[in-house]
Design a protein around this motif. Structure first.
Motif, PDB file in Angstrom:
ATOM      1  N   LEU A  22      70.879  11.703  85.022  1.00 19.86           N
ATOM      2  CA  LEU A  22      71.164  12.401  86.274  1.00 19.86           C
ATOM      3  C   LEU A  22      72.468  11.956  86.951  1.00 19.86           C
ATOM      4  O   LEU A  22      73.192  12.800  87.490  1.00 19.86           O
ATOM      5  CB  LEU A  22      69.978  12.262  87.234  1.00 19.86           C
ATOM      6  N   SER A  41      65.839  17.101  84.534  1.00 20.84           N
ATOM      7  CA  SER A  41      65.168  15.844  84.867  1.00 20.84           C
ATOM      8  C   SER A  41      64.087  15.561  83.832  1.00 20.84           C
ATOM      9  O   SER A  41      63.798  16.395  82.965  1.00 20.84           O
ATOM     10  CB  SER A  41      64.550  15.933  86.267  1.00 20.84           C
ATOM     11  N   LEU A  42      63.466  14.391  83.924  1.00 21.21           N
ATOM     12  CA  LEU A  42      62.403  14.053  82.969  1.00 21.21           C
ATOM     13  C   LEU A  42      61.247  15.029  83.094  1.00 21.21           C
ATOM     14  O   LEU A  42      60.683  15.476  82.088  1.00 21.21           O
ATOM     15  CB  LEU A  42      61.922  12.611  83.208  1.00 21.21           C
ATOM     16  N   ASN A  43      60.901  15.392  84.318  1.00 18.13           N
ATOM     17  CA  ASN A  43      59.828  16.365  84.526  1.00 18.13           C
ATOM     18  C   ASN A  43      60.233  17.735  83.987  1.00 18.13           C
ATOM     19  O   ASN A  43      59.424  18.453  83.398  1.00 18.13           O
ATOM     20  CB  ASN A  43      59.482  16.462  86.010  1.00 18.13           C
ATOM     21  N   GLU A  77      61.982   6.994  78.054  1.00 19.47           N
ATOM     22  CA  GLU A  77      61.430   7.615  79.253  1.00 19.47           C
ATOM     23  C   GLU A  77      61.831   6.848  80.515  1.00 19.47           C
ATOM     24  O   GLU A  77      62.155   7.456  81.542  1.00 19.47           O
ATOM     25  CB  GLU A  77      59.907   7.708  79.154  1.00 19.47           C
ATOM     26  N   TYR A 105      65.642   7.417  81.181  1.00 14.93           N
ATOM     27  CA  TYR A 105      66.132   8.797  81.225  1.00 14.93           C
ATOM     28  C   TYR A 105      66.764   9.168  82.572  1.00 14.93           C
ATOM     29  O   TYR A 105      67.922   9.586  82.636  1.00 14.93           O
ATOM     30  CB  TYR A 105      64.993   9.762  80.905  1.00 14.93           C
ATOM     31  N   GLU A 106      66.008   9.034  83.656  1.00 16.93           N
ATOM     32  CA  GLU A 106      66.506   9.479  84.964  1.00 16.93           C
ATOM     33  C   GLU A 106      67.765   8.724  85.378  1.00 16.93           C
ATOM     34  O   GLU A 106      68.733   9.315  85.866  1.00 16.93           O
ATOM     35  CB  GLU A 106      65.415   9.284  86.031  1.00 16.93           C
ATOM     36  N   SER A 107      67.774   7.416  85.179  1.00 19.28           N
ATOM     37  CA  SER A 107      68.916   6.609  85.624  1.00 19.28           C
ATOM     38  C   SER A 107      70.133   6.789  84.723  1.00 19.28           C
ATOM     39  O   SER A 107      71.266   6.549  85.152  1.00 19.28           O
ATOM     40  CB  SER A 107      68.522   5.125  85.676  1.00 19.28           C
ATOM     41  N   LYS A 149      69.609  20.034  88.624  1.00 20.83           N
ATOM     42  CA  LYS A 149      69.140  18.746  88.117  1.00 20.83           C
ATOM     43  C   LYS A 149      67.647  18.760  87.814  1.00 20.83           C
ATOM     44  O   LYS A 149      67.180  18.010  86.951  1.00 20.83           O
ATOM     45  CB  LYS A 149      69.477  17.636  89.116  1.00 20.83           C
ATOM     46  N   ASP A 150      66.896  19.607  88.513  1.00 19.95           N
ATOM     47  CA  ASP A 150      65.468  19.726  88.214  1.00 19.95           C
ATOM     48  C   ASP A 150      65.243  20.235  86.793  1.00 19.95           C
ATOM     49  O   ASP A 150      64.255  19.877  86.144  1.00 19.95           O
ATOM     50  CB  ASP A 150      64.792  20.674  89.211  1.00 19.95           C
TER      51      ASP A 150
END
Length: 324
Positions: free
Chosen positions: A32, A104-106, A24, A27-29, A100-101
């Protein structure tokens, strides 16, 4: 760990990295920065969980809206091949994204919620459901399986999360939430201190609400403090859109409260109006009575001596005439 795969006459690895922290946090780094605005790609991202075949992975198919149509078709045609070569048993979830949304993690969390949500109701089906509730006047718990809008998981406002945390820690005894339809969020409506006798007055007569109540009571000699979730829906006083939104947001809200805030909800109730929330009703909902097993109905015997003429049934052998 993540792998980016591109197509240049053949599938090639574009980038890979070793995990630094939990999946978690990474993930973003990790994911994306790999995504280009006009270039599709596949991303395989490793989770921390494992199954019988090893680590589980997220398969991300990135196909941005502004990429060339030929590239989109080429990636769509090779998607199944890549999954097969990689090993379908390793892939836990498959996510498709054009922005990307979406990936993304969300966005991945919203995908998980949408996968567990039932199918949507049409407006006519939703109207019929409300008619049945009003006509039969039967309480339906939210743990009953419902068909709802798929993937509607509005975010909780910061004030609402803080109020629920205080309720969990017993610093509040009542939290009321409502949906801000315009901004598509679930916001805090009230945290008034509420005794059991006050609870019916907290239920609006013209709009739906979510209620979390710290129910203090005694049961079999023990003093208990149990959190009860109440979903109030006053039937046709609300628009169809409002009824459908509250119905579809209910399960994702409860999942978030129970799994992320670790709040233990002892009972989930659905009501039409506050008049139903009597002390006896709430007690019986939290502690339902266990009915004793009923004996099967015994057919009474007929009157003695008046059974009529006895019927004789003769077999084929009995009806043959003996020959000399």
């Amino acid at each position: 760990m993540s792998h980016q795969t591109g197509i240049q006459e053949q599938l090639v690895v574009g980038s890979s990295r070793q995990p630094a922290e939990s999946w978690e946090k990474d993930y973003e780094s990790f994911v994306l920065p790999l995504l280009e605005d006009k270039q599709p790609c596949y991303v395989l991202y490793r989770l921390d969980s494992q199954n019988a075949q090893g680590y589980e992975w997220i398969f991300i198919a990135w196909s941005p809206d502004h990429s060339h149509v030929r590239q989109k078709m080429l990636y769509a045609a090779t998607r199944a091949t890549l999954k097969k070569e990689f090993g379908g048993g390793h892939i836990k979830d498959e996510v498709f994204g054009t922005t990307k949304d979406d990936v993304s993690l969300n966005g991945y969390r919203k995908y998980l919620i949408s996968q567990s949500s039932p199918a949507p109701l049409t407006a006519a089906e939703e109207e019929l459901r409300q008619i049945k509730i009003n006509e039969v006047q039967v309480e339906v718990g939210v743990d009953t399986k419902h068909q709802t809008l798929q993937g509607v998981a509005f975010p909780l406002a910061k004030e609402a999360i803080q109020a629920l945390e205080k309720l969990k820690n017993k610093r509040l005894n009542y939290v009321q939430l409502q949906i801000d339809i315009k901004n598509e969020t679930i916001v805090l409506a009230s945290t008034l201190h509420t005794e059991l006798k006050d609870l019916p007055n907290r239920i609006p007569k013209d709009s739906a609400r979510y209620h979390f109540f710290l129910y203090k009571h005694s049961h079999e000699g023990d003093y208990l403090e149990s959190i009860v979730f109440i979903y109030s829906m006053p039937g046709y006083m609300c628009s169809i859109r409002e009824r459908m939104l509250y119905s579809s947001c209910k399960s994702p809200l409860l999942e978030m409260v129970e799994r992320q805030l670790w709040m233990q909800i002892i009972r989930k109730i659905e009501i039409d109006n506050g008049d139903e929330l009597t002390p006896d009703f709430l007690y019986e909902e939290v502690h339902p009575k266990h009915h004793a097993h009923k004996q099967n109905f015994a057919k009474p015997k007929g009157p003695a001596g008046k059974r009529g003429i006895r019927r004789l049934i003769r077999g084929p052998a009995d009806s043959e005439t003996p020959t000399d």
